[in-house]
Design an enzyme around this catalytic site. Sequence first.
Site, short mmCIF file in Angstrom:
data_model
loop_
_atom_site.label_atom_id
_atom_site.label_comp_id
_atom_site.label_asym_id
_atom_site.label_seq_id
_atom_site.Cartn_x
_atom_site.Cartn_y
_atom_site.Cartn_z
CB THR A 40 -0.92 0.00 1.23
OG1 THR A 40 -1.77 -1.14 1.18
CG2 THR A 40 -1.78 1.26 1.28
CG HIS A 43 -0.57 0.65 -4.55
ND1 HIS A 43 -0.66 0.41 -5.90
CD2 HIS A 43 -0.70 -0.58 -3.95
CE1 HIS A 43 -0.83 -0.88 -6.12
NE2 HIS A 43 -0.85 -1.50 -4.95
#
Length: 342
Positions: A40, A43
Amino acid sequence: MKALEKSKPEEGLWMVQAPVPEIGPDDVLIKIKKTGICGTDIHIWNWDEWAAHTVPVPMITGHEFAGEIVELGRDVTGLSIGQRVSGEGHLIGTESRQSRAGKFHLDPGTRGIGVNVQGAFAQYLRLPAFNVVPLPEDIPDEIGAILDPLGNAVHTALSFDLLGEDVLITGAGPIGIMAAAVAKHAGARHVVITDINADRLKLAQHVVPRARTVDVTREDLGDVVHELGLKQGFDVGLEMSGSQAALDQMVEALVMGGKIALLGIPPGKSPVDWSRIVFKAITIKGVYGREMFETWYKMIAMLQNGLDVSRVITHRFGVDEFREGFAAMKSGLSGKVVLDWT
């Protein structure tokens, strides 16, 4: 305090000076010692479409952590100053049907630290006492800092009974590798983990020597089924890659009535052959986060009873070397990457 912040809506993170969070009556203040870098976080670093639509700027990122309590809210009980802790990064509400039924991990109003609210890539973190998980003395800080992804692995792997079962895992990222370790620890007979990345498979073999690794670009999974003496195929599949090709391969490799736990997230809509799933009577379960707090109890108990995932940590950096840490994570050649804030 030092903090890693998404300061601008573009690629990268920036080291900034931020105010130490003020805690409320039901919160604790945690001095961060170690943090893990998650997919995450990559990202958010890359500022891809998901991040741009999800993460407000500015935002202190990060959600995998271990640290020490340095301040308690006035209504907090059962915790103490100086206590070593990790914690659940999903912040829940109390009004949904799911929360009121005790299914906290399914609360539709869940917010994530480091995604929706200020996170753990900082010297101090404010966290509701409800979310705090004390660390036993025999679990070191760097393992405490990867309990969040280990929890994903545990939640996925223990979705179905594994004792004596043959398990196929598609995707040899850190969570897939830890799921293989959990499956063997939980009594699975054969555990096979597949990928197309030879370096990831080499790491998987290093972390879980009793698992069978398969590079599907070089080896046919059907031959492996025959080699292991499986009459029909695998009983349980754990899909960790988000690859449609991997899911298709998994469906074909399962027994009639097999079970699949899905954690991997496809990059977009995928064409699924539902008729094949129906006619093989396959059960599919989507997995989100960690069960609060059953997953935490189980993984800590397993760690205290011989589960060893320490070798999945391949890179360690001081926080001032965060760029090198993110580069290692983005290379696709690493396991877990841990940043030291001490």
